[in-house]
Design a protein around this motif. Structure first.
Motif, PDB file in Angstrom:
ATOM      1  N   ALA A 108       0.830  -1.200   0.000  1.00 28.48           N
ATOM      2  CA  ALA A 108       0.000   0.000   0.000  1.00 28.48           C
ATOM      3  C   ALA A 108       0.867   1.253   0.000  1.00 28.48           C
ATOM      4  N   GLU A 109       0.550   2.160  -0.902  1.00 23.90           N
ATOM      5  CA  GLU A 109       1.234   3.444  -0.969  1.00 23.90           C
ATOM      6  C   GLU A 109       0.788   4.294   0.213  1.00 23.90           C
ATOM      7  N   LEU A 110       1.744   4.948   0.861  1.00 20.41           N
ATOM      8  CA  LEU A 110       1.418   5.838   1.962  1.00 20.41           C
ATOM      9  C   LEU A 110       1.226   7.253   1.443  1.00 20.41           C
ATOM     10  N   VAL A 111       0.255   7.939   2.016  1.00 18.84           N
ATOM     11  CA  VAL A 111      -0.015   9.328   1.678  1.00 18.84           C
ATOM     12  C   VAL A 111      -0.180  10.133   2.959  1.00 18.84           C
ATOM     13  N   VAL A 112       0.083  11.420   2.843  1.00 19.72           N
ATOM     14  CA  VAL A 112      -0.118  12.342   3.959  1.00 19.72           C
ATOM     15  C   VAL A 112      -1.357  13.170   3.654  1.00 19.72           C
ATOM     16  N   LEU A 113      -2.347  13.076   4.532  1.00 16.80           N
ATOM     17  CA  LEU A 113      -3.534  13.919   4.416  1.00 16.80           C
ATOM     18  C   LEU A 113      -3.232  15.236   5.117  1.00 16.80           C
ATOM     19  N   VAL A 114      -3.406  16.335   4.422  1.00 11.30           N
ATOM     20  CA  VAL A 114      -3.213  17.673   4.989  1.00 11.30           C
ATOM     21  C   VAL A 114      -4.609  18.183   5.328  1.00 11.30           C
ATOM     22  N   ILE A 115      -4.856  18.379   6.618  1.00 15.63           N
ATOM     23  CA  ILE A 115      -6.200  18.667   7.118  1.00 15.63           C
ATOM     24  C   ILE A 115      -6.275  20.098   7.645  1.00 15.63           C
ATOM     25  N   ASP A 116      -7.281  20.833   7.167  1.00 16.67           N
ATOM     26  CA  ASP A 116      -7.537  22.187   7.654  1.00 16.67           C
ATOM     27  C   ASP A 116      -8.472  22.073   8.863  1.00 16.67           C
ATOM     28  N   PRO A 117      -7.981  22.339  10.066  1.00 16.81           N
ATOM     29  CA  PRO A 117      -8.824  22.183  11.252  1.00 16.81           C
ATOM     30  C   PRO A 117     -10.044  23.109  11.265  1.00 16.81           C
ATOM     31  N   ASP A 118      -9.984  24.197  10.510  1.00 17.36           N
ATOM     32  CA  ASP A 118     -11.133  25.103  10.441  1.00 17.36           C
ATOM     33  C   ASP A 118     -12.300  24.482   9.684  1.00 17.36           C
ATOM     34  N   ARG A 119     -12.041  23.424   8.930  1.00 12.16           N
ATOM     35  CA  ARG A 119     -13.095  22.742   8.176  1.00 12.16           C
ATOM     36  C   ARG A 119     -13.652  21.517   8.896  1.00 12.16           C
ATOM     37  N   LEU A 120     -13.128  21.225  10.071  1.00 11.03           N
ATOM     38  CA  LEU A 120     -13.597  20.074  10.832  1.00 11.03           C
ATOM     39  C   LEU A 120     -14.874  20.402  11.593  1.00 11.03           C
ATOM     40  N   THR A 121     -15.711  19.390  11.771  1.00 11.74           N
ATOM     41  CA  THR A 121     -16.903  19.546  12.608  1.00 11.74           C
ATOM     42  C   THR A 121     -16.650  19.005  14.011  1.00 11.74           C
ATOM     43  N   ALA A 122     -15.614  18.184  14.166  1.00 11.91           N
ATOM     44  CA  ALA A 122     -15.246  17.609  15.463  1.00 11.91           C
ATOM     45  C   ALA A 122     -14.146  18.451  16.097  1.00 11.91           C
ATOM     46  N   PRO A 123     -14.095  18.474  17.418  1.00 11.15           N
ATOM     47  CA  PRO A 123     -13.026  19.235  18.080  1.00 11.15           C
ATOM     48  C   PRO A 123     -11.664  18.563  17.928  1.00 11.15           C
ATOM     49  N   VAL A 124     -10.606  19.375  18.068  1.00 11.99           N
ATOM     50  CA  VAL A 124      -9.235  18.888  18.067  1.00 11.99           C
ATOM     51  C   VAL A 124      -8.674  19.104  19.467  1.00 11.99           C
ATOM     52  N   ARG A 125      -8.132  18.037  20.041  1.00 17.89           N
ATOM     53  CA  ARG A 125      -7.480  18.124  21.355  1.00 17.89           C
ATOM     54  C   ARG A 125      -5.997  17.849  21.178  1.00 17.89           C
ATOM     55  N   TYR A 126      -5.183  18.560  21.920  1.00 17.17           N
ATOM     56  CA  TYR A 126      -3.745  18.321  21.928  1.00 17.17           C
ATOM     57  C   TYR A 126      -3.417  17.587  23.219  1.00 17.17           C
ATOM     58  N   GLU A 127      -2.860  16.379  23.052  1.00 18.70           N
ATOM     59  CA  GLU A 127      -2.585  15.530  24.208  1.00 18.70           C
ATOM     60  C   GLU A 127      -1.208  14.887  24.050  1.00 18.70           C
ATOM     61  N   PRO A 128      -0.522  14.661  25.174  1.00 19.53           N
ATOM     62  CA  PRO A 128       0.795  14.015  25.093  1.00 19.53           C
ATOM     63  C   PRO A 128       0.655  12.518  24.832  1.00 19.53           C
ATOM     64  N   ALA A 129       1.632  11.965  24.098  1.00 21.05           N
ATOM     65  CA  ALA A 129       1.663  10.521  23.864  1.00 21.05           C
ATOM     66  C   ALA A 129       2.023   9.788  25.156  1.00 21.05           C
ATOM     67  N   ALA A 130       2.806  10.436  25.991  1.00 24.01           N
ATOM     68  CA  ALA A 130       3.180   9.904  27.301  1.00 24.01           C
ATOM     69  C   ALA A 130       3.107  11.057  28.297  1.00 24.01           C
ATOM     70  N   PRO A 131       2.857  10.768  29.559  1.00 25.55           N
ATOM     71  CA  PRO A 131       2.779  11.850  30.547  1.00 25.55           C
ATOM     72  C   PRO A 131       4.006  12.762  30.488  1.00 25.55           C
ATOM     73  N   GLY A 132       3.752  14.050  30.367  1.00 22.06           N
ATOM     74  CA  GLY A 132       4.814  15.037  30.313  1.00 22.06           C
ATOM     75  C   GLY A 132       5.505  15.136  28.963  1.00 22.06           C
ATOM     76  N   GLY A 133       5.062  14.341  27.992  1.00 24.40           N
ATOM     77  CA  GLY A 133       5.692  14.329  26.676  1.00 24.40           C
ATOM     78  C   GLY A 133       5.114  15.369  25.738  1.00 24.40           C
ATOM     79  N   GLU A 134       5.623  15.348  24.522  1.00 25.72           N
ATOM     80  CA  GLU A 134       5.164  16.274  23.489  1.00 25.72           C
ATOM     81  C   GLU A 134       3.690  16.020  23.170  1.00 25.72           C
ATOM     82  N   GLU A 135       2.943  17.095  22.951  1.00 27.53           N
ATOM     83  CA  GLU A 135       1.530  16.974  22.629  1.00 27.53           C
ATOM     84  C   GLU A 135       1.311  16.798  21.139  1.00 27.53           C
ATOM     85  N   PHE A 136       0.364  15.916  20.808  1.00 27.29           N
ATOM     86  CA  PHE A 136      -0.018  15.638  19.427  1.00 27.29           C
ATOM     87  C   PHE A 136      -1.484  15.987  19.247  1.00 27.29           C
TER      88      PHE A 136
END
Length: 123
Positions: free
Chosen positions: A69-97
């Protein structure tokens, strides 16, 4: 405009989503319904995510177990989303995604970029 979000996925999964109008894969092998949100990255995070999920660091292509399977990157405009976006760390105290807390309407995807296979470009 808010910072664009990126999501690495398999091309056929994106094509299937275009046919139904929403994208609902959270991460490799897991759906939005299984995970509770859709994993995304900011531009500086994408290579690390690609390496972790597909063994494909900085554009190195399909890793072990990813099949043909070919991999692709979806570039998403958060202003066009109907669902909220949350920024959360992958591990406690880690970088937020960024996590999208619902399906991604296909019209929120403003660009689809190929993710190069091994040997197709600079690492």
């Amino acid at each position: 405009m808010a910072e664009l979000l990126l999501h690495l996925t398999e091309g056929p999964l994106w094509e299937a989503a275009r046919g139904i109008g929403t994208f609902e894969m959270s991460t490799r092998g897991r759906t939005l319904h299984e995970e509770g949100f859709i994993h995304c990255s900011l531009p500086h995070q994408l290579a690390g995510v690609a390496e972790m999920l597909y063994g494909t660091g900085s554009g190195a292509g399909n890793g072990a177990g990813s099949g043909d399977a070919e991999l692709v990157v979806l570039v998403i405009d958060p202003d066009r989303l109907t669902a909220p976006v949350r920024y959360e760390p992958a591990a406690p105290g880690g970088e937020e995604f960024p996590h999208i807390c619902g399906p991604v309407p296909v019209d929120a995807v403003v660009e689809v970029r190929p993710w190069p296979r091994k040997g197709d470009g600079p690492a």
